[in-house]
Design a protein around this motif. Structure first.
Motif, PDB file in Angstrom:
ATOM      1  N   ALA A   1       0.618  -1.256   0.082  1.00 53.99           N
ATOM      2  CA  ALA A   1      -0.191  -0.194  -0.157  1.00 53.99           C
ATOM      3  C   ALA A   1       0.882   1.365   0.376  1.00 53.99           C
ATOM      4  CB  ALA A   1      -0.778   0.079   1.063  1.00 53.99           C
ATOM      5  N   ARG A   2       1.480   1.200   0.833  1.00 60.42           N
ATOM      6  CA  ARG A   2       2.552   2.152   0.875  1.00 60.42           C
ATOM      7  C   ARG A   2       3.552   2.265  -0.575  1.00 60.42           C
ATOM      8  NH1 ARG A   2       7.208   4.067   3.868  1.00 60.42           N
ATOM      9  NH2 ARG A   2       8.183   6.309   2.483  1.00 60.42           N
TER      10      ARG A   2
ATOM     11  N   ARG B   1       2.035   1.730  -4.027  1.00 57.09           N
ATOM     12  CA  ARG B   1       1.159   2.481  -4.439  1.00 57.09           C
ATOM     13  C   ARG B   1       1.292   3.665  -4.105  1.00 57.09           C
ATOM     14  NH1 ARG B   1      -1.072  -2.453  -3.140  1.00 57.09           N
ATOM     15  NH2 ARG B   1      -3.300  -0.987  -2.001  1.00 57.09           N
ATOM     16  N   VAL B   2       1.076   4.168  -2.815  1.00 58.03           N
ATOM     17  CA  VAL B   2       0.979   5.409  -2.233  1.00 58.03           C
ATOM     18  C   VAL B   2       2.062   6.461  -2.668  1.00 58.03           C
ATOM     19  CG1 VAL B   2       0.812   7.279  -0.361  1.00 58.03           C
ATOM     20  CG2 VAL B   2      -1.306   4.955  -1.052  1.00 58.03           C
ATOM     21  N   ALA B   3       3.148   6.191  -2.801  1.00 56.19           N
ATOM     22  CA  ALA B   3       3.935   6.530  -3.436  1.00 56.19           C
ATOM     23  C   ALA B   3       4.614   6.615  -4.930  1.00 56.19           C
ATOM     24  CB  ALA B   3       5.902   5.965  -2.706  1.00 56.19           C
ATOM     25  N   GLY B   4       4.006   6.604  -5.824  1.00 53.23           N
ATOM     26  CA  GLY B   4       3.581   6.188  -7.277  1.00 53.23           C
ATOM     27  C   GLY B   4       4.861   4.824  -7.734  1.00 53.23           C
TER      28      GLY B   4
ATOM     29  N   ASP C   1       1.842  -3.370  -9.294  1.00 52.18           N
ATOM     30  CA  ASP C   1       1.615  -3.976  -7.493  1.00 52.18           C
ATOM     31  C   ASP C   1       2.495  -5.530  -7.023  1.00 52.18           C
ATOM     32  OD1 ASP C   1      -0.152  -2.199  -7.592  1.00 52.18           O
ATOM     33  OD2 ASP C   1      -2.004  -3.669  -8.682  1.00 52.18           O
TER      34      ASP C   1
ATOM     35  N   THR D   1       9.242   4.673 -10.377  1.00 52.38           N
ATOM     36  CA  THR D   1       8.188   4.158 -11.065  1.00 52.38           C
ATOM     37  C   THR D   1       7.617   2.574 -11.220  1.00 52.38           C
ATOM     38  OG1 THR D   1       8.125   6.784 -10.986  1.00 52.38           O
ATOM     39  CG2 THR D   1       6.510   5.049 -11.870  1.00 52.38           C
TER      40      THR D   1
END
Length: 465
Positions: A397-398, A400-403, A407, A443
């Motif tokens: 989750a961290r 995904r939030v960071a960019g 997955d 990314t």
């Protein structure tokens, strides 16, 4: 054999020879002299002398042995006791031998159990490895399914709210139309009453005429308002029908997701890659290759078999805009995503969207991604496994939030993870378990993490050791 034994044997042999020689000569002389002892004949006397000589040899031999050897003396005098001790010693020896055999059997059983335990540990470590791999795949799939389900349910709730709002507006418009129709009827009745009174009120013709014209204008205005409201109602009814159809489609999507019939999810990544254009025409070639990969992925996901047709559909203008965007020589993560949901066997074509974002550094090696505080000695294996799963989920989750667009998450040193867990469970006090980036993460991903145990600010255990 000792020197004393040799001397003893030599003395016995010499003494026996001397006594035999003396006896032989004595017997010869007795025979020649024809002597008689105890009134016996000379021949019998010679026999008696010979017997006495042999007896003397045996007695002297026995006497020398008894005097010279204490062991022989004790053996002769205490033969019964020695034999009893020997039998007891043999019994003890048999018992010790039996105990030794039992010990050997127990040792063999223990070694067998140890070998079996080692085999079971190897099987457990292999099972743990497969379980971690399956866990990664299951977590990724569950995450995609949960995300799609949440988006779909959110869209369904939004559509339902819009439907309720439109229904309320339609009800309000119907009430206004009914009120306007009632007012129109009242105005018509008033106009009829005015017309009926024209003959009786000639003096008030001008006033009544003006009033009638005013009422007529109001009626016309009301008619226009009614027509406008009816048009709005028709538009709202069309919107309501569209939203009802959208809600039904969303419900079908939700059911398909729950049944597992959905082969391709909306926004699912069919192909992706990091692209840097350094040659003329390289952007178009890279985009074409990603579209071909997306087409092949769509065919495999829909299970269309050996189908070589082009089922991926995308507007040409979108492709051209993307090509213009990535021609500046920088690194871009280009992704091809499905624009809708598609079920198994659907061969009508898959509408896709393409996007490009700069492939930048998100995490450096050694950055802490997520942490969990735990007391390993107090956790059951199930709780320990759940803690690891929560830590991995928090790391994903961290990311995904960071960019990080990928997955997929990789845990370094899976082969030594079982040993890491065994060592970690030996710590009696509270410990902080960290997921640390093991390499530079861009990314495009994927994020690679290493598990590290920290106590009082110091690293006490690493999964890589």
């Amino acid at each position: 054999m000792s020197d004393v034994g040799l001397i003893l044997i030599l003395v016995v042999l010499v003494l026996g020879g001397v006594i035999a020689t003396v006896g032989d000569r004595l017997g010869t002389r007795v025979g020649k002299a024809r002597l008689s002892l105890f009134n016996l004949r000379p021949k019998q006397t010679a026999v008696v002398v010979t017997i006495l000589t042999g007896t003397l040899i045996s007695a002297s031999t026995l006497g020398v042995l008894l005097l010279a050897s204490r062991t022989f003396r004790e053996m002769v005098l205490n033969f019964g006791r020695i034999q009893a001790d020997l039998r007891a010693t043999n019994r003890d020896l048999d018992k010790v031998t039996a105990d030794l055999k039992t010990t050997d059997q127990r040792k063999a059983e223990v070694e067998k159990d140890l070998e079996q335990a080692r085999s079971e540990r190897a099987q457990i470590e292999e099972y743990l490895k497969r379980l971690n791999a399956n866990l990664q795949v299951s977590v990724a799939r569950q995450r995609e399914t949960d995300a799609q389900l949440r988006r779909t349910e959110a869209q369904r709730d939004l559509t339902r709210n819009q439907l309720e709002t439109v229904s309320q507006q339609a009800l309000s418009l119907r009430n206004e139309i009914n009120q306007l129709e009632s007012e129109q009827q009242a105005l018509i009745e008033q106009r009829d009453q005015v017309k009926a009174q024209i003959a009786e009120r000639d003096a008030q013709i001008a006033e009544r005429t003006a009033l009638i014209e005013k009422r007529d204008r109001e009626i016309n205005e009301r008619d226009q308002v009614i027509a406008q409201r009816e048009a709005e109602l028709k538009t709202l009814e069309q919107q309501r029908a569209f939203l009802v159809a959208a809600v039904q489609q969303i419900q079908q999507d939700v059911e398909q997701i729950r049944r597992g019939d959905l082969a391709i999810f909306r926004t699912q990544v069919l192909s992706s890659g990091v692209v840097r254009v350094v040659e003329q025409g390289g952007a178009k070639a890279a985009v074409d290759q990603l579209l071909q990969l997306a087409n092949q992925t769509a065919i495999e996901s829909l299970r269309l078999g050996q189908n070589n047709q082009q089922i991926v559909q995308i507007p040409i203008a979108e492709v051209q805009n993307l090509i213009q965007q990535i021609q500046d020589g920088k690194d871009y993560l280009v992704r091809v995503q499905a624009g809708a949901n598609y079920v198994l066997g659907d061969d009508r074509g898959v509408v896709v969207n393409m996007s490009a974002v700069p492939n930048q550094v998100v995490f450096l090696a050694g950055d802490t991604i997520a942490t969990q505080t735990l007391e390993p000695s107090k956790l059951s294996p199930q709780d320990f496994q759940k803690t690891l799963q929560d830590l991995i989920a928090a790391s994903n989750a961290r990311a995904r939030v960071a960019g990080v667009m990928n997955d997929r998450l990789e845990v370094e040193k899976l082969l030594s993870l079982g040993s890491f867990i065994d060592q970690l469970r030996r710590y009696p006090n509270s410990i902080e378990l960290r997921a640390v980036a093991s390499d530079v993460t861009y990314t495009a991903g994927p994020l690679k993490i290493e598990l590290v145990a920290v106590q009082d600010g110091q690293v006490v255990l690493r999964a890589s050791n």
